[in-house]
Design an enzyme around this catalytic site. Structure first.
Site, PDB file in Angstrom:
ATOM      1  N   GLY A  11      33.982  37.038  40.160  1.00  0.00           N
ATOM      2  CA  GLY A  11      34.254  38.396  39.694  1.00  0.00           C
ATOM      3  C   GLY A  11      33.225  38.871  38.885  1.00  0.00           C
ATOM      4  O   GLY A  11      32.310  38.358  38.302  1.00  0.00           O
ATOM      5  N   ARG A  15      35.538  44.744  32.732  1.00  0.00           N
ATOM      6  CA  ARG A  15      35.952  45.236  31.374  1.00  0.00           C
ATOM      7  C   ARG A  15      35.089  44.727  30.440  1.00  0.00           C
ATOM      8  O   ARG A  15      35.220  45.061  29.006  1.00  0.00           O
ATOM      9  CB  ARG A  15      37.326  44.971  31.071  1.00  0.00           C
ATOM     10  CG  ARG A  15      38.577  45.766  31.539  1.00  0.00           C
ATOM     11  CD  ARG A  15      39.839  45.039  31.644  1.00  0.00           C
ATOM     12  NE  ARG A  15      39.965  43.882  32.610  1.00  0.00           N
ATOM     13  CZ  ARG A  15      41.049  43.115  32.475  1.00  0.00           C
ATOM     14  NH1 ARG A  15      41.876  43.167  31.691  1.00  0.00           N
ATOM     15  NH2 ARG A  15      40.790  42.267  33.290  1.00  0.00           N
ATOM     16  N   GLY A  76      40.163  38.548  46.090  1.00  0.00           N
ATOM     17  CA  GLY A  76      41.277  37.900  45.748  1.00  0.00           C
ATOM     18  C   GLY A  76      41.317  36.318  45.253  1.00  0.00           C
ATOM     19  O   GLY A  76      40.236  36.029  45.842  1.00  0.00           O
ATOM     20  N   GLU A 153      52.926  38.289  40.213  1.00  0.00           N
ATOM     21  CA  GLU A 153      51.567  39.052  39.387  1.00  0.00           C
ATOM     22  C   GLU A 153      52.427  40.276  38.958  1.00  0.00           C
ATOM     23  O   GLU A 153      53.349  41.049  39.302  1.00  0.00           O
ATOM     24  CB  GLU A 153      50.712  39.491  40.399  1.00  0.00           C
ATOM     25  CG  GLU A 153      49.816  38.487  41.079  1.00  0.00           C
ATOM     26  CD  GLU A 153      49.405  37.549  40.203  1.00  0.00           C
ATOM     27  OE1 GLU A 153      48.368  37.893  39.005  1.00  0.00           O
ATOM     28  OE2 GLU A 153      49.434  36.424  40.041  1.00  0.00           O
ATOM     29  N   ASN A 168      51.455  32.004  34.209  1.00  0.00           N
ATOM     30  CA  ASN A 168      50.330  31.246  34.881  1.00  0.00           C
ATOM     31  C   ASN A 168      49.068  31.386  34.279  1.00  0.00           C
ATOM     32  O   ASN A 168      48.420  32.482  33.911  1.00  0.00           O
ATOM     33  CB  ASN A 168      50.184  31.869  36.566  1.00  0.00           C
ATOM     34  CG  ASN A 168      49.186  31.252  37.254  1.00  0.00           C
ATOM     35  OD1 ASN A 168      48.672  30.087  36.881  1.00  0.00           O
ATOM     36  ND2 ASN A 168      48.579  31.805  37.974  1.00  0.00           N
TER      37      ASN A 168
HETATM   38  C1  UD1 Z   1      45.087  35.378  37.750  1.00  0.00           C
HETATM   39  C2  UD1 Z   1      46.338  35.178  38.432  1.00  0.00           C
HETATM   40  C3  UD1 Z   1      47.335  35.261  37.431  1.00  0.00           C
HETATM   41  C4  UD1 Z   1      47.113  34.273  36.145  1.00  0.00           C
HETATM   42  C5  UD1 Z   1      45.583  35.086  35.568  1.00  0.00           C
HETATM   43  C6  UD1 Z   1      45.463  33.896  34.277  1.00  0.00           C
HETATM   44  C7  UD1 Z   1      46.269  35.262  40.760  1.00  0.00           C
HETATM   45  C8  UD1 Z   1      46.467  36.423  41.946  1.00  0.00           C
HETATM   46  N1  UD1 Z   1      46.587  35.773  39.688  1.00  0.00           N
HETATM   47  O1  UD1 Z   1      45.059  36.804  37.382  1.00  0.00           O
HETATM   48  O2  UD1 Z   1      48.651  34.714  37.992  1.00  0.00           O
HETATM   49  O3  UD1 Z   1      48.191  34.701  35.186  1.00  0.00           O
HETATM   50  O4  UD1 Z   1      44.757  34.779  36.447  1.00  0.00           O
HETATM   51  O5  UD1 Z   1      44.270  34.357  33.788  1.00  0.00           O
HETATM   52  O6  UD1 Z   1      45.374  34.389  40.965  1.00  0.00           O
HETATM   53  N2  UD1 Z   1      37.825  35.709  41.255  1.00  0.00           N
HETATM   54  C9  UD1 Z   1      37.014  35.073  42.054  1.00  0.00           C
HETATM   55  N3  UD1 Z   1      37.112  36.067  43.297  1.00  0.00           N
HETATM   56  C10 UD1 Z   1      38.224  36.965  43.669  1.00  0.00           C
HETATM   57  C11 UD1 Z   1      39.025  37.226  42.305  1.00  0.00           C
HETATM   58  C12 UD1 Z   1      38.668  36.486  41.334  1.00  0.00           C
HETATM   59  O7  UD1 Z   1      36.016  34.486  42.082  1.00  0.00           O
HETATM   60  O8  UD1 Z   1      38.020  37.541  44.548  1.00  0.00           O
HETATM   61  C13 UD1 Z   1      37.668  34.987  39.885  1.00  0.00           C
HETATM   62  C14 UD1 Z   1      37.477  35.748  38.844  1.00  0.00           C
HETATM   63  O9  UD1 Z   1      36.067  35.884  38.522  1.00  0.00           O
HETATM   64  C15 UD1 Z   1      38.042  35.130  37.610  1.00  0.00           C
HETATM   65  C16 UD1 Z   1      39.489  34.102  38.137  1.00  0.00           C
HETATM   66  O10 UD1 Z   1      38.886  34.150  39.455  1.00  0.00           O
HETATM   67  O11 UD1 Z   1      37.365  34.041  36.977  1.00  0.00           O
HETATM   68  C17 UD1 Z   1      40.530  34.914  37.943  1.00  0.00           C
HETATM   69  O12 UD1 Z   1      40.579  36.318  38.456  1.00  0.00           O
HETATM   70  P1  UD1 Z   1      41.267  37.704  38.057  1.00  0.00           P
HETATM   71  O13 UD1 Z   1      40.943  38.822  39.038  1.00  0.00           O
HETATM   72  O14 UD1 Z   1      40.675  37.729  36.610  1.00  0.00           O
HETATM   73  O15 UD1 Z   1      42.801  37.115  38.185  1.00  0.00           O
HETATM   74  P2  UD1 Z   1      43.865  37.947  37.271  1.00  0.00           P
HETATM   75  O16 UD1 Z   1      44.329  39.272  37.753  1.00  0.00           O
HETATM   76  O17 UD1 Z   1      43.603  37.825  35.690  1.00  0.00           O
HETATM   77 CA    CA Z   2      41.537  37.328  34.483  1.00  0.00          CA
END
Ligand code: UD1
Ligand code: CA
Length: 453
Positions: A11, A15, A76, A153, A168
């Site tokens: 990601g 922010r 995602g 979510e 989670n």
């Molecule tokens: C995610 C969880 C949520 C949890 C939260 C905790 C999902 C759908 N939701 O939400 O249930 O409460 O973390 O912090 O998993 N990332 C990737 N590739 C992507 C998307 C994300 O590598 O396509 C990485 C991001 O860089 C980050 C992590 O995965 O390090 C979490 O992603 P983020 O988009 O922040 O998830 P949340 O919406 O916070």
């Molecule tokens: Ca997050």
């Protein structure tokens, strides 16, 4: 049994409001993603897969010891895991899924996830936290008998689901073959149009697989960093964790809130660290030394019974009993031998200061090899730079350099030499000689009368 760690770090971290990818931000001198990789390794996962995307050129060198897979577009967390499917299919056993932006996770918690999955024969173990304010997190929905049903979510929550405060953490342990099977079935029909890793949980439950949710002992471990405010909060947590460890090991701190110590710093017992001190990198401090106040030491070895007061010390070595500061600037490549001194407003670079030698006030010493028992008078400097090259100075044992001496390098000053104050030394001085190079004083009598005063 073999266990793998999978670290999601693709990601952008919108922010953070930065051109730098979020997981490359540092906490106490170590990049966020590195904290996570190191925690996984310490927990016994020598096999680490990193999922990179945004700012990959910056992040990849930080995780050079892991297997890197690329997620070009961030569709995602489920999609991220899909990108690692090929790598995962070469492996079996447990995979711990971690987030590159959750640097406070402790190795023992990761170990706990792995052993819980194995002992319970579960397809998945979800690490959860009971949040004071669950807004923004995925909610863990349990049945009446407490079994996990699904994770919803924030943006997909019904009002009842939104009222649940078990969240989670985004960290899990899966059986690799089960994870691969369910991740391949994920869709993106949800409020964000993303492939949610969290959806594998409900799919597993529906198929009668065993899924366990376990609450983290300390909520701070599950803290994710999305903003620089949270980065500061996480840094504070880690600062106190590290400082507590040192205090319990015999280090005194007047105020642990005002001391910042990097994760790899080693400090012996009976060291005292005064406020506003920062110790980073591979620094070590020997028994009985007093550091600070207002001192920064990076990648340096400080011996026993040293004093470093209001100073900056970089990539240097202090033997035992060295006295430094207040306000010394010790630049890379300095060796302060036993009992030597770098005093007030002294700058030293790439030099050896021999045993018991003293540079007490207002000096610059660069590219110099100094013997034992030397005394450098106030305001004396080595003129090591001729505008093109850096040149060396050597000063022998027991030599006394008078105040305000310029030693124009390259120059050799022997043993037992005395240099007259105010000299500009451009030629070598042999052992035992007096070197003096200054204009003779002239007193002009009657000067006051001449000026008509
Ligand atoms: C995610 C969880 C949520 C949890 C939260 C905790 C999902 C759908 N939701 O939400 O249930 O409460 O973390 O912090 O998993 N990332 C990737 N590739 C992507 C998307 C994300 O590598 O396509 C990485 C991001 O860089 C980050 C992590 O995965 O390090 C979490 O992603 P983020 O988009 O922040 O998830 P949340 O919406 O916070
Ligand atoms: Ca997050």
């Amino acid at each position: 049994m073999q266990s793998t760690a999978l670290i999601m770090a693709a990601g952008s971290g919108t922010r953070m409001k930065s051109s730098k990818p979020k997981v490359a931000f540092e906490m106490l001198g170590k990049p966020l993603v590195r904290w996570v990789v190191d925690a996984a390794k310490e927990a016994g996962c020598q096999d680490v897969i990193s999922i990179l995307g945004h700012g990959r050129d910056i992040v990849e060198p930080l995780v050079a010891d892991t297997t890197v897979v690329v997620q070009e577009q961030q569709l995602g967390t489920g999609h991220a895991v899909m990108m690692a499917a090929d790598e995962l299919s070469k492996r079996s056993g447990s995979v711990v899924v971690l987030s590159g932006d959750c640097p406070l996770i402790e190795p023992k918690t990761i170990e706990g996830l792995i052993s819980e999955r194995q002992s319970k024969g579960a397809a998945a173990v979800v690490l959860t936290q009971i949040a004071d304010d669950p807004f923004g997190y995925g909610r863990v929905i349990r049945s009446e008998n407490g079994d996990v049903v699904k994770i919803v979510e924030q943006k997909d929550c019904s009002p009842e689901e939104a009222a649940v405060n078990e969240c989670n953490s985004g960290m899990y342990c899966f059986d690799i073959s089960e994870l691969l099977e369910y991740v391949s079935k994920l869709g993106n029909d949800n409020a964000q149009g993303e492939y949610y890793l969290t959806d594998v949980i409900s799919m597993m439950v529906q198929d009668g697989k065993k899924v366990v949710a376990t609450v983290v002992a300390d909520n701070s471990e599950a803290m994710g960093i999305n903003t620089r405010v949270q980065l500061a909060q996480a840094t504070k947590q880690m600062q106190l964790r590290i400082n507590t460890r040192h205090m319990l090991a015999g280090v005194t701190m007047w105020d642990p809130q005002q001391v910042w110590i990097g994760p790899d710093v080693q400090i012996a017992q009976d060291v005292e660290i005064l406020p506003l001190s920062i110790l980073m990198g591979s620094t070590s401090v020997g028994e009985g030394s007093v550091i600070g106040p207002n001192t920064r030491i990076v990648d340096s070895k400080i011996g026993c019974n040293c004093k470093v007061d209001e100073s900056v010390v970089l990539e240097s070595v202090f033997d035992d009993g060295v006295n430094c500061g207040p306000r010394a600037y010790i630049r890379p490549g300095v060796h302060m031998c036993e009992g030597s001194k770098a005093g007030t407003h002294v700058e030293i670079k790439k030099s050896t200061i021999g045993k018991g030698s003293k540079v007490p006030h207002l000096s610059y010493i660069g590219d110099t090899t100094m013997g034992e028992g030397v005394n450098i008078g106030a305001g004396s400097i080595t003129c090591n730079y001729d505008g093109v090259n850096k040149n060396p100075t050597t000063i022998g044992d027991r030599t006394f350099v008078g105040s305000d001496t310029m030693m124009v390098a390259p120059v050799n000053i022997g043993d037992d030499v005395v240099i007259g104050a105010g000299s500009t030394i451009t030629k070598n001085v042999p052992d035992g000689a007096l070197g003096i190079a200054r204009a003779k004083q002239t007193n002009i009598e009657g000067y006051k009368k001449y000026k008509g005063r």
